[in-house]
Design an enzyme around this catalytic site. Structure first.
Site, PDB file in Angstrom:
ATOM      1  N   ASP A  55     -10.105  37.510 -69.175  1.00 54.83           N
ATOM      2  CA  ASP A  55     -11.167  38.335 -68.757  1.00 54.83           C
ATOM      3  C   ASP A  55     -12.312  37.411 -67.840  1.00 54.83           C
ATOM      4  O   ASP A  55     -12.097  36.156 -68.271  1.00 54.83           O
ATOM      5  CB  ASP A  55     -12.266  38.683 -69.989  1.00 54.83           C
ATOM      6  CG  ASP A  55     -13.337  40.094 -69.870  1.00 54.83           C
ATOM      7  OD1 ASP A  55     -13.399  40.094 -68.830  1.00 54.83           O
ATOM      8  OD2 ASP A  55     -14.011  40.335 -70.566  1.00 54.83           O
ATOM      9  N   GLY A  56     -12.648  37.852 -67.453  1.00 54.89           N
ATOM     10  CA  GLY A  56     -14.005  37.086 -66.518  1.00 54.89           C
ATOM     11  C   GLY A  56     -14.079  36.376 -65.548  1.00 54.89           C
ATOM     12  O   GLY A  56     -14.430  36.069 -64.399  1.00 54.89           O
ATOM     13  N   HIS A  78      -9.164  36.923 -59.651  1.00 53.25           N
ATOM     14  CA  HIS A  78      -7.991  37.468 -59.557  1.00 53.25           C
ATOM     15  C   HIS A  78      -7.386  36.531 -59.376  1.00 53.25           C
ATOM     16  O   HIS A  78      -6.071  36.324 -60.189  1.00 53.25           O
ATOM     17  CB  HIS A  78      -7.708  39.055 -59.560  1.00 53.25           C
ATOM     18  CG  HIS A  78      -8.273  40.158 -60.388  1.00 53.25           C
ATOM     19  ND1 HIS A  78      -8.870  39.719 -61.100  1.00 53.25           N
ATOM     20  CD2 HIS A  78      -8.976  41.278 -59.614  1.00 53.25           C
ATOM     21  CE1 HIS A  78      -9.784  40.939 -61.603  1.00 53.25           C
ATOM     22  NE2 HIS A  78      -9.550  41.563 -60.355  1.00 53.25           N
ATOM     23  N   LEU A  96      10.259  29.911 -74.029  1.00 53.72           N
ATOM     24  CA  LEU A  96       9.604  31.318 -75.283  1.00 53.72           C
ATOM     25  C   LEU A  96       9.484  32.887 -74.204  1.00 53.72           C
ATOM     26  O   LEU A  96       9.972  33.209 -72.665  1.00 53.72           O
ATOM     27  CB  LEU A  96       8.293  30.522 -73.538  1.00 53.72           C
ATOM     28  CG  LEU A  96       6.831  31.664 -73.498  1.00 53.72           C
ATOM     29  CD1 LEU A  96       6.217  31.222 -75.136  1.00 53.72           C
ATOM     30  CD2 LEU A  96       5.514  30.769 -72.722  1.00 53.72           C
TER      31      LEU A  96
HETATM   32  C1  FPP Z   1     -10.514  40.458 -66.502  1.00 58.73           C
HETATM   33  O1  FPP Z   1     -11.719  40.187 -65.964  1.00 58.73           O
HETATM   34  C2  FPP Z   1      -9.069  40.528 -65.819  1.00 58.73           C
HETATM   35  C3  FPP Z   1      -8.465  41.705 -64.914  1.00 58.73           C
HETATM   36  C4  FPP Z   1      -8.846  42.674 -65.601  1.00 58.73           C
HETATM   37  C5  FPP Z   1      -7.212  41.326 -64.501  1.00 58.73           C
HETATM   38  C6  FPP Z   1      -6.685  40.264 -65.366  1.00 58.73           C
HETATM   39  C7  FPP Z   1      -5.173  39.695 -63.922  1.00 58.73           C
HETATM   40  C8  FPP Z   1      -4.661  38.103 -63.303  1.00 58.73           C
HETATM   41  C9  FPP Z   1      -5.420  37.409 -64.326  1.00 58.73           C
HETATM   42  C10 FPP Z   1      -4.105  37.865 -62.462  1.00 58.73           C
HETATM   43  C11 FPP Z   1      -2.597  38.564 -62.501  1.00 58.73           C
HETATM   44  C12 FPP Z   1      -1.977  38.467 -63.812  1.00 58.73           C
HETATM   45  C13 FPP Z   1      -0.998  38.499 -63.762  1.00 58.73           C
HETATM   46  C14 FPP Z   1       0.082  38.669 -65.416  1.00 58.73           C
HETATM   47  C15 FPP Z   1       0.315  37.731 -62.770  1.00 58.73           C
HETATM   48  P1  FPP Z   1     -12.161  41.098 -65.005  1.00 58.73           P
HETATM   49  O2  FPP Z   1     -12.476  40.832 -63.322  1.00 58.73           O
HETATM   50  O3  FPP Z   1     -12.216  42.207 -65.799  1.00 58.73           O
HETATM   51  O4  FPP Z   1     -14.230  40.169 -64.983  1.00 58.73           O
HETATM   52  P2  FPP Z   1     -15.720  40.345 -65.166  1.00 58.73           P
HETATM   53  O5  FPP Z   1     -15.324  40.959 -66.965  1.00 58.73           O
HETATM   54  O6  FPP Z   1     -16.206  39.142 -64.893  1.00 58.73           O
HETATM   55  O7  FPP Z   1     -15.327  41.468 -64.335  1.00 58.73           O
END
Ligand code: FPP
Length: 223
Positions: free
Chosen positions: A11-12, A28, A122
């Site tokens: 998250d974040g 992302h 893994l």
């Molecule tokens: C949450 O942060 C993150 C997500 C919803 C997306 C996670 C995706 C990745 C880390 C990209 C790649 C992943 C893979 C497996 C290739 P948020 O957008 O909710 O952050 P915020 O709460 O600060 O808005």
């Protein structure tokens, strides 16, 4: 002993980008770097199963361009990272409702699962279009149709040991519909660090915190 299975709510990303005056998507993209580091760290510290919460069923409610960018990112990553994952002995498994994803995304996911099938160091579980309540109700339906089986056999995580440690970054302290059944006896580690800043040192700090916990499973110490 390191935890056998670590599950992470990444998250974040958005806040990381916004804090730098960048588009959310940049967060992302940077998050992908942390995914790479987490895989390497898990291997380095002897973790055998790593689950990453990449996209929840609730994430469809985000602006269409963000959803589309994330789907593209998943496809690109899957294609680009497959050779290295194979070389490192990582087996990828998808948990979540694949049927709800586009044919293109599903095709890439099926391919990476097939291509990495022989990985033995893994197991990387990617939770995509995942909802724990959907998983549980789906399993209940299937179990009802096959009463001679176990309930767990119908969860997406069939055959995978329960997570020992659940990490959530960015300061939020909730499960957000993630592994509700499987995390029954997991230890939790919350950190204010945003996912794009979560590196090997933070991974190690989480493992150290886990090592100091006394897991009693409802019993008493040393029983
Ligand atoms: C949450 O942060 C993150 C997500 C919803 C997306 C996670 C995706 C990745 C880390 C990209 C790649 C992943 C893979 C497996 C290739 P948020 O957008 O909710 O952050 P915020 O709460 O600060 O808005």
């Amino acid at each position: 002993m390191p935890p056998m299975h670590v599950a992470i709510i990444m998250d974040g990303n958005g806040r990381w980008a916004e804090g730098r005056g960048k588009e959310r998507f940049e967060g992302h993209l940077q998050g992908v770097e942390s995914v790479r580091t987490a895989i390497k760290s898990a291997q380095k510290f002897g973790v055998r199963y790593l689950t990453l919460y990449a996209f929840s069923t609730e994430n469809w409610g985000r602006p269409a361009e963000e959803v589309e960018a994330l789907m593209d990112l998943f496809c690109t990553c899957v294609v680009n990272e497959t050779p290295e994952l194979i070389a490192e002995g990582v087996r990828v498994r998808i948990i979540g409702d694949k049927e709800g994803l586009s044919t293109e995304v599903r095709m890439h996911l099926d391919k990476i699962e097939r291509d990495t099938e022989g990985g033995e160091t893994l197991t990387l579980l990617l939770a995509l279009n995942y909802s724990s309540r959907e998983e549980i109700t789906r399993a209940a339906r299937l179990w009802n149709a096959h009463p001679d089986t176990t309930f767990e056999a119908h969860l997406y995580t069939n055959g995978i040991p329960d997570p020992d440690l659940v990490i959530r970054t960015s300061g939020e302290q909730r499960l957000s519909n993630f592994l509700l059944w499987q995390a029954a006896y997991a230890e939790f580690y919350f950190t204010p660090v945003l996912w794009p800043d979560f590196g090997e040192a933070e991974f190690k700090t989480a493992l150290d915190a886990y090592a100091s916990r006394d897991r009693r499973y409802g019993k008493i110490t040393n029983q």
